[in-house]
Design a protein around this motif. Structure first.
Motif, PDB file in Angstrom:
ATOM      1  N   UNK A   1       0.846  -1.191   0.000  1.00 40.59           N
ATOM      2  CA  UNK A   1       0.000   0.000   0.000  1.00 40.59           C
ATOM      3  C   UNK A   1       0.883   1.243   0.000  1.00 40.59           C
ATOM      4  N   UNK A   2       0.499   2.233  -0.787  1.00 44.05           N
ATOM      5  CA  UNK A   2       1.272   3.468  -0.869  1.00 44.05           C
ATOM      6  C   UNK A   2       1.048   4.283   0.411  1.00 44.05           C
ATOM      7  N   UNK A   3       2.096   4.561   1.197  1.00 43.93           N
ATOM      8  CA  UNK A   3       1.911   5.332   2.429  1.00 43.93           C
ATOM      9  C   UNK A   3       1.483   6.767   2.186  1.00 43.93           C
ATOM     10  N   UNK A   4       1.623   7.245   0.955  1.00 46.51           N
ATOM     11  CA  UNK A   4       1.191   8.595   0.616  1.00 46.51           C
ATOM     12  C   UNK A   4      -0.270   8.639   0.180  1.00 46.51           C
ATOM     13  N   UNK A   5      -0.915   7.496   0.195  1.00 44.12           N
ATOM     14  CA  UNK A   5      -2.334   7.441  -0.133  1.00 44.12           C
ATOM     15  C   UNK A   5      -2.595   7.229  -1.610  1.00 44.12           C
ATOM     16  N   UNK A   6      -3.834   7.422  -1.968  1.00 44.42           N
ATOM     17  CA  UNK A   6      -4.299   7.166  -3.328  1.00 44.42           C
ATOM     18  C   UNK A   6      -3.650   8.106  -4.341  1.00 44.42           C
ATOM     19  N   UNK A   7      -3.246   7.533  -5.452  1.00 44.91           N
ATOM     20  CA  UNK A   7      -2.950   8.332  -6.625  1.00 44.91           C
ATOM     21  C   UNK A   7      -4.210   8.403  -7.459  1.00 44.91           C
ATOM     22  N   UNK A   8      -4.666   9.583  -7.797  1.00 45.91           N
ATOM     23  CA  UNK A   8      -5.937   9.683  -8.507  1.00 45.91           C
ATOM     24  C   UNK A   8      -5.874  10.795  -9.544  1.00 45.91           C
ATOM     25  N   UNK A   9      -6.642  10.641 -10.587  1.00 48.18           N
ATOM     26  CA  UNK A   9      -6.771  11.694 -11.599  1.00 48.18           C
ATOM     27  C   UNK A   9      -5.550  11.813 -12.475  1.00 48.18           C
ATOM     28  N   UNK A  10      -4.631  12.668 -12.080  1.00 45.55           N
ATOM     29  CA  UNK A  10      -3.436  12.938 -12.878  1.00 45.55           C
ATOM     30  C   UNK A  10      -2.212  12.864 -11.982  1.00 45.55           C
ATOM     31  N   UNK A  11      -1.288  11.994 -12.320  1.00 45.99           N
ATOM     32  CA  UNK A  11      -0.001  11.918 -11.628  1.00 45.99           C
ATOM     33  C   UNK A  11       0.891  13.005 -12.203  1.00 45.99           C
ATOM     34  N   UNK A  12       1.437  13.826 -11.324  1.00 40.84           N
ATOM     35  CA  UNK A  12       2.199  14.999 -11.750  1.00 40.84           C
ATOM     36  C   UNK A  12       3.709  14.737 -11.736  1.00 40.84           C
ATOM     37  N   UNK A  13       4.375  15.401 -12.664  1.00 36.91           N
ATOM     38  CA  UNK A  13       5.831  15.434 -12.639  1.00 36.91           C
ATOM     39  C   UNK A  13       6.507  14.088 -12.737  1.00 36.91           C
ATOM     40  N   UNK A  14       6.021  13.220 -13.618  1.00 39.16           N
ATOM     41  CA  UNK A  14       6.713  11.955 -13.867  1.00 39.16           C
ATOM     42  C   UNK A  14       7.948  12.251 -14.723  1.00 39.16           C
ATOM     43  N   UNK A  15       9.086  11.736 -14.295  1.00 40.57           N
ATOM     44  CA  UNK A  15      10.352  11.998 -14.991  1.00 40.57           C
ATOM     45  C   UNK A  15      10.944  10.702 -15.513  1.00 40.57           C
ATOM     46  N   UNK A  16      11.472  10.753 -16.721  1.00 37.44           N
ATOM     47  CA  UNK A  16      12.188   9.607 -17.268  1.00 37.44           C
ATOM     48  C   UNK A  16      13.566   9.489 -16.620  1.00 37.44           C
ATOM     49  N   UNK A  17      13.999   8.264 -16.425  1.00 36.92           N
ATOM     50  CA  UNK A  17      15.326   8.012 -15.874  1.00 36.92           C
ATOM     51  C   UNK A  17      16.356   7.937 -17.000  1.00 36.92           C
ATOM     52  N   UNK A  18      17.621   7.846 -16.613  1.00 38.28           N
ATOM     53  CA  UNK A  18      18.673   7.696 -17.621  1.00 38.28           C
ATOM     54  C   UNK A  18      18.480   6.407 -18.415  1.00 38.28           C
ATOM     55  N   UNK A  19      17.994   5.372 -17.758  1.00 34.44           N
ATOM     56  CA  UNK A  19      17.790   4.093 -18.443  1.00 34.44           C
ATOM     57  C   UNK A  19      16.750   4.193 -19.545  1.00 34.44           C
ATOM     58  N   UNK A  20      15.794   5.114 -19.407  1.00 38.98           N
ATOM     59  CA  UNK A  20      14.737   5.258 -20.407  1.00 38.98           C
ATOM     60  C   UNK A  20      15.282   5.720 -21.755  1.00 38.98           C
ATOM     61  N   UNK A  21      16.433   6.383 -21.738  1.00 39.02           N
ATOM     62  CA  UNK A  21      16.999   6.905 -22.987  1.00 39.02           C
ATOM     63  C   UNK A  21      17.358   5.793 -23.963  1.00 39.02           C
ATOM     64  N   UNK A  22      17.676   4.618 -23.441  1.00 43.82           N
ATOM     65  CA  UNK A  22      18.059   3.508 -24.308  1.00 43.82           C
ATOM     66  C   UNK A  22      17.027   2.380 -24.322  1.00 43.82           C
ATOM     67  N   UNK A  23      15.890   2.607 -23.677  1.00 44.89           N
ATOM     68  CA  UNK A  23      14.813   1.615 -23.672  1.00 44.89           C
ATOM     69  C   UNK A  23      13.792   1.978 -24.732  1.00 44.89           C
ATOM     70  N   UNK A  24      13.116   0.978 -25.258  1.00 43.17           N
ATOM     71  CA  UNK A  24      12.183   1.213 -26.363  1.00 43.17           C
ATOM     72  C   UNK A  24      10.884   1.867 -25.922  1.00 43.17           C
ATOM     73  N   UNK A  25      10.513   1.724 -24.659  1.00 39.79           N
ATOM     74  CA  UNK A  25       9.180   2.148 -24.239  1.00 39.79           C
ATOM     75  C   UNK A  25       8.921   3.641 -24.411  1.00 39.79           C
ATOM     76  N   UNK A  26       9.883   4.475 -24.052  1.00 38.71           N
ATOM     77  CA  UNK A  26       9.621   5.913 -23.964  1.00 38.71           C
ATOM     78  C   UNK A  26      10.254   6.731 -25.093  1.00 38.71           C
TER      79      UNK A  26
END
Length: 285
Positions: A129-154
């Motif tokens: 369970x997330x101790x910060x509570x529910x994530x709802x609606x819009x998750x803000x400020x999602x950042x790609x990691x360095x690994x994402x630069x060489x991964x196909x997903x993003x």
């Protein structure tokens, strides 16, 4: 009009992970079924693909008659309101077993929200369970990691973005050897490729209209958890989200809801899903 991502005749199994009671509540509450959101995406981006649907949380779950997993090119897992680490739950245990079967067989999967929790648990990660509570609606400020630069997903995704979300649990530890691809302060594990399972905690398949419907249906919980003073305030917020869906160029509504192109424009919002289709094409070739 943009061209579809693929014209290949892929056969894709969509796995609805909600129990029957929750699906019936969706109908009563005017909430769109998550498998229909994926079908709408595929109709636009993979028009020659065919889809079949199973309800894996039901006691009579089985693959479509006459098929095995080898009859499908890929598998899409929807979200769920179950708790994945309650592994004795008869609605959860078959999902763990089937996910393990697909991963062991090297079958390509996509999973939003529930998917990243399920794939992580199956391969040795941890979920709580997330101790910060529910994530709802819009998750803000999602950042790609360095690994994402060489991964196909993003590939083609902004370095920082907002995305649709609705969840109480989160991945607290990814499986060994799995790279974190996206993160934010509310749920540090936001995206990963776990073996052959592409997964996000957020929902690129959702739209403003569909998230507005879901928020309206979650009104009692959102009030109880302190996000709104009363259900009328939830209804107003959900209505404004639907209004923006109908008029996406409204600067007033964009400012009021704090919503930008990363949420509104499908060419940005759905990047991960389109990249998954491209990867599916490359594997089929």
């Amino acid at each position: 009009m943009t061209s579809p991502t693929t014209t290949a005749a892929h056969r894709i199994l969509i796995i609805n992970c909600y129990p029957r009671a929750s699906r019936e509540n969706f109908d009563r509450s005017d909430v769109g079924h998550p498998h229909d959101l994926f079908r709408a995406f595929l109709a636009k981006e993979a028009p020659q693909a065919t889809t079949e649907l199973v309800y894996i949380a039901d006691p009579d779950f089985a693959l479509p008659a006459g098929t095995t997993i080898d009859d499908f090119d890929a598998f899409i897992w929807t979200g769920s309101d179950l708790t994945v680490y309650l592994t004795d739950d008869p609605r959860v245990a078959p999902q763990i077993d089937f996910a393990r079967t697909l991963l062991d067989a090297g079958k390509l999967c996509w999973g939003s929200c529930w998917g990243i929790q399920l794939a992580s648990l199956v391969t040795g990660g941890e979920v709580a369970a997330n101790p910060r509570g529910r994530g709802w609606g819009i998750d803000r400020g999602i950042s790609l990691t360095e690994a994402a630069a060489t991964a196909a997903m993003h590939q083609g995704k902004p370095a920082s973005f907002d995305a649709f979300t609705m969840h109480l649990d989160e991945v607290t530890r990814l499986p060994d050897g799995t790279s974190l691809l996206a993160t934010n302060t509310h749920s540090p594990v936001q995206a990963a490729i776990i073996g052959t399972f592409w997964a996000t905690q957020y929902h690129p398949e959702y739209t403003l209209h569909e998230m507005g419907r879901l928020i309206a249906a979650r009104a009692p919980a959102l009030v109880r958890e302190g996000f709104f003073p009363d259900e009328a305030a939830v209804a107003h917020y959900a209505a404004r989200m639907k209004e923006l869906a109908a008029d996406p160029d409204s600067s007033e509504l964009r400012a009021e809801l704090g919503v930008g192109d990363d949420v509104i424009d499908p060419q940005i919002r759905e990047v991960e899903l389109r990249n998954w289709l491209r990867f599916l094409d490359s594997q089929a070739g």
